[in-house]
Design a protein around this motif. Structure first.
Motif, short mmCIF file in Angstrom:
data_model
loop_
_atom_site.label_atom_id
_atom_site.label_comp_id
_atom_site.label_asym_id
_atom_site.label_seq_id
_atom_site.Cartn_x
_atom_site.Cartn_y
_atom_site.Cartn_z
N VAL A 101 -106.03 -15.94 48.59
CA VAL A 101 -105.21 -16.36 49.73
C VAL A 101 -104.84 -17.84 49.54
O VAL A 101 -105.70 -18.65 49.15
N GLN A 102 -103.59 -18.17 49.81
CA GLN A 102 -103.16 -19.58 49.69
C GLN A 102 -103.64 -20.37 50.90
O GLN A 102 -103.18 -20.18 52.03
N GLY A 103 -104.62 -21.27 50.63
CA GLY A 103 -105.21 -22.07 51.68
C GLY A 103 -106.72 -21.94 51.68
O GLY A 103 -107.25 -20.88 51.30
N SER A 104 -107.39 -23.02 52.13
CA SER A 104 -108.86 -22.99 52.18
C SER A 104 -109.36 -23.28 53.58
O SER A 104 -110.52 -23.66 53.78
N ASP A 105 -108.50 -23.12 54.60
CA ASP A 105 -108.90 -23.36 55.97
C ASP A 105 -109.77 -22.22 56.46
O ASP A 105 -110.04 -21.24 55.75
N GLU A 165 -109.35 -19.82 58.68
CA GLU A 165 -108.74 -18.50 58.77
C GLU A 165 -108.50 -17.91 57.38
O GLU A 165 -108.63 -16.70 57.18
N ALA A 166 -108.17 -18.77 56.41
CA ALA A 166 -107.93 -18.24 55.06
C ALA A 166 -109.20 -17.69 54.45
O ALA A 166 -109.19 -16.62 53.80
N LEU A 167 -110.34 -18.39 54.64
CA LEU A 167 -111.60 -17.92 54.06
C LEU A 167 -112.14 -16.69 54.78
O LEU A 167 -113.03 -16.00 54.26
N PRO A 189 -105.54 -24.10 62.82
CA PRO A 189 -105.28 -23.80 61.40
C PRO A 189 -103.82 -23.39 61.21
O PRO A 189 -103.15 -22.92 62.14
N PRO A 190 -103.30 -23.58 60.02
CA PRO A 190 -101.89 -23.17 59.76
C PRO A 190 -101.72 -21.67 59.89
O PRO A 190 -102.60 -20.88 59.52
N ILE A 191 -100.59 -21.29 60.47
CA ILE A 191 -100.31 -19.87 60.66
C ILE A 191 -99.37 -19.34 59.59
O ILE A 191 -99.12 -18.14 59.52
#
Length: 365
Positions: free
Chosen positions: A254-258, A260-262, A227-229
């Protein structure tokens, strides 16, 4: 002292052969004459011929006849009668003919024939050699012609290739350069709706890869495993907070739906939409049974309910238009409809998570 000629017969000329045969013929004749004289078969040739006494020119014919008769009768005036012999008469000739003559003539003819054949063989050998040389020259000339023709073809092909290359370069220069086709990079949000997960028997949680089509999984597997860091930088119009009165929910975004973001809360799908834009779909997702169960009661939303999304500069109000249950791969729900909208997504049913519950809302202020 004369030496004997030891050359073979084939090397002698016709004149030399005739001379040899004449000598041999004379020798054979002399031997034959000697044998015939011993046997009495040859008469002497020294008998005087009867002569006619000189008479006056005006002598009578009768006197001339009488003189001839006297000469024939031996001078006694009485003609002698010829003696009849029982042996056959011997014919005298100036040059007697012998049996060896025919054999010599035949030998001479055979020698002449052999010499003629030798000359014919030499001539045929000369003709054959000449024809062979002519054929060799013709074949050599043919090879030279073929070689020159091959060189001409090669030269023509080289010139043609050069002309074609030059023409191709000219045509290529006239073709406008097209921009390279961008490489299609598939994102996880393009394949499956966010929020999919599985609760294991041991109580653990993992991403539900089974929802992704098998032929697309290799294209997004890297995003799942890594996932993006980093997150997009914040702007004055970045969505920061969502408030839903019916769910008694007030959470940061949070910007992102990956994955780690969720884990951190409500995540916004990075599709470039902002709450203050005139068009765009602000898509927000959260889990319903893990990581705070933020959207556990999303199915209790009703058409007409309102909620707000806050940025640094404004607070935007949205009104629920429609509520649906869809498959995890129905990514069409996140499309831009041409008007400012917001879409809320969570797994459904509770702890089963085989579908998604979707809440569509329109911006009203």
């Amino acid at each position: 002292m004369a030496y004997r000629d030891k050359r073979p017969v084939d090397e002698l000329s016709i004149e030399e052969l005739e001379r040899i045969l004449t000598i041999r013929k004379r020798e054979l004749r002399e031997k034959q004459m000697a044998r015939m004289k011993k046997t009495g078969r040859v008469l002497p040739t020294d008998v005087p011929k009867p002569s006619i006494t000189d008479l006056p020119a005006n002598a009578p014919i009768s006197e001339i006849i009488n003189q001839q008769l006297e000469a024939l009768s031996g001078g006694n005036g009485t003609p002698t009668s010829p003696t009849v012999s029982s042996q056959p008469p011997v014919i005298k000739t100036a040059s007697p003919r012998f049996d060896d003559d025919e054999r010599l003539i035949q030998d001479l003819a055979e020698l002449r024939q052999r010499q003629q054949e030798a000359r014919d063989r030499v001539w045929r050998r000369f003709v054959n050699t000449s024809l062979l040389l002519v054929e060799v020259a013709a074949v050599f000339g043919l090879f030279v012609l073929v070689f020159m023709l091959f060189q001409s073809v090669q030269e023509l092909e080289s010139q043609t290739a050069a002309v074609q290359q030059e023409a191709n370069a000219t045509r290529s220069a006239m073709i406008p350069t097209l921009e390279p086709t961008p490489v299609l990079r598939l994102k996880l949000a393009d394949v499956v709706l966010p929020g999919g997960h599985i609760i294991t028997e041991s109580g653990g949680v993992r991403f539900k890869q089974e929802e992704i089509p098998s032929h697309l999984l290799p294209l997004v597997k890297e995003e799942i495993e890594t996932p993006p860091i980093t997150r997009p930088p914040k702007t004055p119009e970045t969505a920061l907070r969502i408030s839903i009165p019916r769910l008694n929910l007030d959470e940061s975004i949070v910007q992102g739906s990956d994955w780690e973001a969720l884990k951190q809360g409500v995540g916004q799908v990075l599709n470039g939409a902002r709450p203050g834009d005139d068009t765009g779909n602000v898509v927000l997702a959260a889990h319903n049974d893990v990581y705070g169960e933020l959207f556990r009661h999303l199915d209790q939303m009703q058409v007409g309910d309102q909620f707000t999304i806050q940025t640094e500069q404004n607070v935007y109000v949205y009104k629920v238009r429609e509520i649906l249950q869809v498959e995890p791969t129905d990514v069409w729900v996140m499309q831009n409809t041409g008007v400012p909208t917001a879409t809320l997504i969570s797994c459904y049913p509770y702890r089963v998570n085989t579908h998604r519950i979707i809440v569509f809302a329109d911006r009203i202020n």
